[in-house]
Enzyme design. Structure first.
Site, PDB file in Angstrom:
ATOM      1  CG  ASP A 148      -8.880 -16.982   4.437  1.00 34.04           C
ATOM      2  OD1 ASP A 148      -9.531 -17.773   5.152  1.00 34.04           O
ATOM      3  OD2 ASP A 148      -9.245 -15.816   4.206  1.00 34.04           O
ATOM      4  CG  ASP A 201     -11.482 -13.808   7.035  1.00 37.71           C
ATOM      5  OD1 ASP A 201     -11.293 -13.973   5.819  1.00 37.71           O
ATOM      6  OD2 ASP A 201     -11.961 -14.670   7.784  1.00 37.71           O
ATOM      7  CB  THR A 246     -14.565 -10.102   0.924  1.00 38.66           C
ATOM      8  OG1 THR A 246     -13.886 -10.456   2.116  1.00 38.66           O
ATOM      9  CG2 THR A 246     -15.010  -8.660   1.010  1.00 38.66           C
TER      10      THR A 246
HETATM   11  P1  ADP Z   1     -12.005 -12.566  -0.215  1.00 39.92           P
HETATM   12  O1  ADP Z   1     -12.613 -12.674   1.166  1.00 39.92           O
HETATM   13  O2  ADP Z   1     -13.013 -12.604  -1.288  1.00 39.92           O
HETATM   14  O3  ADP Z   1     -10.868 -13.497  -0.428  1.00 39.92           O
HETATM   15  P2  ADP Z   1     -10.094 -10.490  -0.194  1.00 39.92           P
HETATM   16  O4  ADP Z   1     -10.200  -9.252   0.605  1.00 39.92           O
HETATM   17  O5  ADP Z   1      -9.101 -11.525   0.176  1.00 39.92           O
HETATM   18  O6  ADP Z   1     -11.510 -11.101  -0.259  1.00 39.92           O
HETATM   19  O7  ADP Z   1      -9.857 -10.015  -1.691  1.00 39.92           O
HETATM   20  C1  ADP Z   1      -9.799 -10.928  -2.699  1.00 39.92           C
HETATM   21  C2  ADP Z   1      -9.656 -10.217  -4.015  1.00 39.92           C
HETATM   22  O8  ADP Z   1      -8.440  -9.497  -4.045  1.00 39.92           O
HETATM   23  C3  ADP Z   1      -9.596 -11.233  -5.127  1.00 39.92           C
HETATM   24  O9  ADP Z   1     -10.338 -10.766  -6.216  1.00 39.92           O
HETATM   25  C4  ADP Z   1      -8.121 -11.285  -5.447  1.00 39.92           C
HETATM   26  O10 ADP Z   1      -7.863 -11.654  -6.780  1.00 39.92           O
HETATM   27  C5  ADP Z   1      -7.718  -9.870  -5.186  1.00 39.92           C
HETATM   28  N1  ADP Z   1      -6.281  -9.712  -4.950  1.00 39.92           N
HETATM   29  C6  ADP Z   1      -5.507 -10.328  -4.044  1.00 39.92           C
HETATM   30  N2  ADP Z   1      -4.225  -9.901  -4.153  1.00 39.92           N
HETATM   31  C7  ADP Z   1      -4.214  -8.981  -5.129  1.00 39.92           C
HETATM   32  C8  ADP Z   1      -3.203  -8.154  -5.732  1.00 39.92           C
HETATM   33  N3  ADP Z   1      -1.957  -8.186  -5.299  1.00 39.92           N
HETATM   34  N4  ADP Z   1      -3.578  -7.334  -6.731  1.00 39.92           N
HETATM   35  C9  ADP Z   1      -4.852  -7.297  -7.140  1.00 39.92           C
HETATM   36  N5  ADP Z   1      -5.839  -8.021  -6.624  1.00 39.92           N
HETATM   37  C10 ADP Z   1      -5.526  -8.862  -5.640  1.00 39.92           C
HETATM   38 MG    MG Z   2      -9.099 -13.708   0.414  1.00 36.14          MG
END
Ligand code: ADP
Ligand code: MG
Length: 568
Positions: A399, A65, A99
């Site tokens: 989240d 996270d 992130t």
């Molecule tokens: P944040 O802290 O920004 O939420 P994450 O590590 O949760 O960071 O990553 C979020 C990103 O990952 C977003 O751009 C989201 O659309 C993308 N994401 C989440 N699940 C998938 C998936 N299955 N395939 C592609 N992208 C994904």
């Molecule tokens: Mg996220």
């Protein structure tokens, strides 16, 4: 240049003051800000890696996270702090996308540095970035899809997208429906109210054993075997403090010279305790929840009077009870009024978790308050093999709850997986043409920066990021605005078909607050500091920018517990 500048500064400044100005200040600030982004970049997306953070006292947190990584790092560089603030604001306002916000900010800073190197003034860059920021909402609106509040399937996809990449991943099929149900049930009077959703964590068993409980769990059992654990139509006193004898002055002793005096003294104590019990019993209270301890005599009195009592309540639980039952926390029984009492239709005891092993410090049974007027309380019991696992599951679930709540409130989602960033980049490159002069370059720089999201998702999934961006651009060119990166395979996929969707406002906020934070960093051209910015250690390897007293000292000091940024 940095080293030379550092020497000049040391030569003219008094022992405890430092000053950096002009380009040097901007450039050092950029280095500090982008170092923060570097720290979380590899955690982005489903294939993002986790970080292990060890505090000074040896506490270990394993997390994916973004905001947790940054908070645990305990950054103490003022500009790096501004980037951490972006993540924290994102977390408190929309609950996810932390992130993304930080990674975008880092990329914007690096793009800004290139522009500055080409001799473009910082205020021109700020102008171009601002021009880009105002378009984000409009472009996202164009690709947003409406979601009706009873479309459980889409809501579950939102929950899953928010949870992917975190420790909860293996159990999203179990957790996503639970999250959606908890958030949907919390709706009262048309309003989502996450304050009435309580999360309790237990280690032991697996994530799949997590479940939803109707009502507000208090995570405690009554302190006396003969005390009732059930109540109907209950008036609840929430007492913030101890129900014990008032302490005599510390170290004071009471001298008694004969048995009569001693008995009189004991009697006085008993009377004082009885007065406490009577105050509560006479108020017609059915249940008492205190944060502090309760004298055994008072416990006995309350048990006899048939009052359900819980002591040693933790502060967050006190807040939940106050928040859901409309009670006000009382800290002096003499000031208690009828209005301070909360209300629950039913209080019952429930077995919530089987705890293995001899230690079983966690309660197996807890009280649950249900049928609460003016609130729909629900509780989630999260399980996982170890405390580290459960903690990360909890962060993921939080989240996801926020993401679902935001979706219910605003009713619109956008595709994830870097698709909206490509759409935005295209729109910005187009609109850059209408911008005159050098500001145009800054608008284009924002477009390039946003592509860091799909690029990083591709890279973290082991694909070639350059090819991925080229392919995505051409898909979008052909009109498929939902083309994004399959976060597991690194291939191009339709994000709506893949079920990867996010609330529009999380995306909007992540991008606009990233841009705004960078703009405020770029506007600083003078740093005057009394002490503390000076170098403490220069063990940083790699980036020569970090050798500067300003960047190196602050970051090295703040992140010492993690072995510095270079180690990540
Ligand atoms: P944040 O802290 O920004 O939420 P994450 O590590 O949760 O960071 O990553 C979020 C990103 O990952 C977003 O751009 C989201 O659309 C993308 N994401 C989440 N699940 C998938 C998936 N299955 N395939 C592609 N992208 C994904
Ligand atoms: Mg996220």
């Amino acid at each position: 240049m940095a080293d030379q500048f550092g020497q000049q500064v040391t030569a003219v400044l008094s022992e405890d003051a430092q000053r950096l100005s002009g380009e040097e200040a901007v450039s050092m600030n950029i280095a500090a800000g982008s170092a923060v982004a570097e720290a979380v970049r590899t955690t982005l997306g489903p294939r993002g890696m986790d970080k292990m953070l060890v505090s000074e006292t040896g506490d270990v947190v394993v997390t994916n996270d973004g905001v947790t990584v940054l908070e645990e790092m305990d950054v103490d560089h003022p500009v790096a702090d501004m980037v951490v603030d972006v993540a924290e604001t994102q977390e408190t306002e929309v609950g996810d996308g932390t992130t993304t916000a930080v990674v975008v900010a880092g990329e914007l800073l690096e793009e800004a540095e290139e522009l500055l190197d080409q001799g473009i003034h910082a205020s021109t860059v700020v102008g171009g970035y601002r021009h880009a920021a105002v378009q984000v909402a409009d472009v996202l609106d164009d690709i947003a899809v409406e979601v009706s509040p009873d479309d459980t399937e889409i809501l579950e996809r939102v929950a899953k997208t928010a949870m992917t990449g975190k420790g909860a991943e293996a159990a999203v099929e179990t957790l996503a429906p639970m999250v959606v149900e908890a958030v949907t049930r919390s709706v009262y009077d048309g309003q989502v109210n996450l304050d009435t959703v309580k999360i309790s964590t237990f280690d032991g068993r697996t994530i799949h054993d997590s479940r939803l409980v109707d009502g507000l769990m208090v995570d405690k059992d009554v302190p006396h075997p003969s005390m009732p654990t059930d109540a109907e139509d209950a008036d609840i006193l929430v007492y913030d403090g101890e129900l014990e004898l008032r302490e005599t002055a510390p170290g004071a002793s009471v001298e008694v010279s004969n048995t009569e005096e001693y008995e009189a003294f004991v009697d006085r104590e008993r009377e004082e305790l009885s007065a406490l019990s009577e105050g509560i019993i006479d108020a017609g209270v059915d249940a008492v929840f205190t944060t502090g301890s309760i004298d055994d005599k008072v416990v006995g009195d309350l048990a006899e009077a048939g009052i359900v009592t819980i002591r040693h309540l933790r502060d967050p639980d006190l807040e939940k009870i106050v928040g859901t039952t409309s009670a006000s926390a009382v800290s002096d029984l003499n000031d208690m009024t009828e209005d301070d009492l909360g209300h629950a239709g039913t209080i019952r005891k429930e077995k919530v978790a089987q705890v293995y092993g001899p230690k079983s410090a966690q309660p197996e049974k807890t009280l649950v308050l249900t049928d609460i007027e003016d609130a729909n309380a629900v509780s989630l019991i999260l399980r996982g093999g170890t405390q580290h696992v459960v903690d990360e599951v909890e962060r993921a679930v939080e989240d996801a709850m926020q993401a679902v709540a935001v979706t219910l409130r605003e009713g619109v989602v956008v595709p994830g997986g870097g698709a909206p960033e490509i759409t935005l980049a295209r729109a910005l490159r187009e609109s850059a043409e209408s911008v005159s002069g050098r500001e145009q370059l800054a608008v284009e720089a924002v477009a390039d920066s946003l592509e860091v999201v799909p690029r990083t998702l591709a890279r973290n999934a082991g694909a070639n990021p350059v090819d991925a961006i080229v392919d995505l651009r051409s898909e979008h060119e052909g009109g498929t605005t939902s083309a994004g990166i399959d976060g597991y395979e690194g291939t191009i996929a339709d994000m709506h078909e893949a079920g990867v969707v996010e609330p529009e406002s999380i995306k909007r906020q992540a991008i606009t607050s990233g841009i705004e934070a960078v703009n405020s960093i770029l506007r600083i051209d003078d740093v005057v500091s009394v002490g503390e910015l000076a170098v403490e250690d220069q063990e940083e390897e790699g980036d020569p920018g970090n050798q500067n007293p300003y960047a190196g000292g602050g970051m090295g000091g703040g992140m010492g517990g993690m072995g510095g940024m270079g180690g990540m």
